[in-house]
Design a protein around this motif. Structure first.
Motif, mmCIF file in Angstrom:
data_model
loop_
_atom_site.group_PDB
_atom_site.id
_atom_site.type_symbol
_atom_site.label_atom_id
_atom_site.label_comp_id
_atom_site.label_asym_id
_atom_site.label_seq_id
_atom_site.Cartn_x
_atom_site.Cartn_y
_atom_site.Cartn_z
ATOM 1 N N LYS A 1 0.840 -1.201 0.000
ATOM 2 C CA LYS A 1 0.000 0.000 0.000
ATOM 3 C C LYS A 1 0.879 1.256 0.000
ATOM 4 N N GLU A 2 0.487 2.224 -0.805
ATOM 5 C CA GLU A 2 1.240 3.482 -0.865
ATOM 6 C C GLU A 2 0.795 4.362 0.295
ATOM 7 N N VAL A 3 1.690 4.575 1.223
ATOM 8 C CA VAL A 3 1.359 5.330 2.438
ATOM 9 C C VAL A 3 1.770 6.793 2.308
ATOM 10 N N ILE A 4 3.012 7.030 1.894
ATOM 11 C CA ILE A 4 3.520 8.391 1.735
ATOM 12 C C ILE A 4 3.699 8.670 0.245
ATOM 13 N N ILE A 5 2.965 9.639 -0.252
ATOM 14 C CA ILE A 5 2.966 9.964 -1.680
ATOM 15 C C ILE A 5 3.889 11.152 -1.946
ATOM 16 N N THR A 6 4.739 11.018 -2.948
ATOM 17 C CA THR A 6 5.616 12.114 -3.354
ATOM 18 C C THR A 6 4.888 13.022 -4.331
ATOM 19 N N ILE A 7 4.877 14.315 -4.033
ATOM 20 C CA ILE A 7 4.340 15.323 -4.950
ATOM 21 C C ILE A 7 5.548 15.963 -5.626
ATOM 22 N N PRO A 8 5.821 15.628 -6.900
ATOM 23 C CA PRO A 8 7.046 16.088 -7.565
ATOM 24 C C PRO A 8 7.328 17.576 -7.391
ATOM 25 N N ARG A 9 8.572 17.870 -7.022
ATOM 26 C CA ARG A 9 9.089 19.236 -6.859
ATOM 27 C C ARG A 9 8.317 20.049 -5.818
ATOM 28 N N ALA A 10 7.525 19.396 -4.978
ATOM 29 C CA ALA A 10 6.743 20.138 -3.992
ATOM 30 C C ALA A 10 6.915 19.586 -2.576
ATOM 31 N N GLY A 11 6.632 18.292 -2.394
ATOM 32 C CA GLY A 11 6.721 17.733 -1.046
ATOM 33 C C GLY A 11 6.094 16.356 -0.971
#
Length: 239
Positions: free
Chosen positions: A90-100
């Motif tokens: 399960k994807e718990v922590i999602i990366t928001i490209p170039r943001a956080g």
């Protein structure tokens, strides 16, 4: 605050512990102070973007520390690896490209209100000492066990008792450990209540004014033996 994540994982943001709902508190996995602060920010703001700059400011800047994108990436990677052991793919922590980053909306977050089990505070403190010792020694584990550690009261801070848990007794050592505890309390804005107890552990080289590893622990203890502790690590303390 204590959360239950995805109805499976209990997360205590005060002491940085993670465990499955069917595990005992003494079986919990302890996060490092920085990893815990990152996770706490993400969980509290579940479903919202937490910018990289916010994490840098709140976790490193306020502590007077310097970090980098690479360091932050490593901590997030470590948290993902830990959660994979609890929640699989399960994807718990999602990366928001170039943001956080964002704590996934698909992972439920609820306050955990079940009655706490009665447990001694020593496994939590000793887990902190072991974690600190592993950092120092690499592959060599700290040899002490809960039964061998004898806390010694070395004073009070804001009316709360301070105990040394280094196992070494000396007037100079006690004075140094007390001063370390005083500074750590001030730097972290820790408060004293009628149920608060402080514990401090410092490497002996600190007495020689050399960089040393320090563990400062704030515990809340109740008369019915319930407790919770927060471990704060310093890897390069200089007097």
């Amino acid at each position: 605050m204590i959360f239950i994540l995805d109805e499976q994982v209990i997360y205590d943001s005060l002491n940085g512990s993670l465990r499955r709902a069917d595990q005992k508190i003494t079986d919990a996995q302890m996060l490092t102070t920085i990893a815990n602060k990152i996770l706490s920010h993400l969980v509290i703001h579940q479903g919202e973007l937490v910018s990289r700059n916010t994490l840098f400011d709140e976790i490193w800047e306020k502590a007077g520390l310097v970090s980098s994108s690479n360091t932050l990436n490593q901590y997030v990677s470590m948290l993902r690896k830990i959660f994979s052991g609890y929640l699989g793919e399960k994807e718990v922590i999602i990366t928001i490209p170039r943001a956080g980053y964002m704590f996934s909306k698909e992972i439920s977050v609820n306050e955990y209100t079940s009655v706490q089990r009665h447990v001694s505070l020593w496994p939590v403190i000793v887990a902190g000492i072991i974690g600190l010792s592993v950092f120092i020694a690499g592959t060599v584990m700290f040899a002490s066990t809960p039964e061998k550690i004898t806390p010694r009261k070395i004073g009070e801070l804001k009316g709360c008792p301070v105990y040394d848990i280094s196992g070494v007794k000396s007037n100079i050592g006690d004075a140094t450990s007390y001063d370390v505890a005083r500074q750590a309390l001030e730097m972290n804005n820790q408060i004293c209540t009628e149920t608060t107890v402080f514990y401090v552990y410092a490497q002996e080289m600190i007495h020689l004014h050399k960089p040393a590893r320090v563990l400062f622990t704030r515990c809340i203890e109740w008369k019915d033996d319930r407790d919770t502790c927060q471990n704060i690590y310093y890897y390069n303390w200089i007097r």
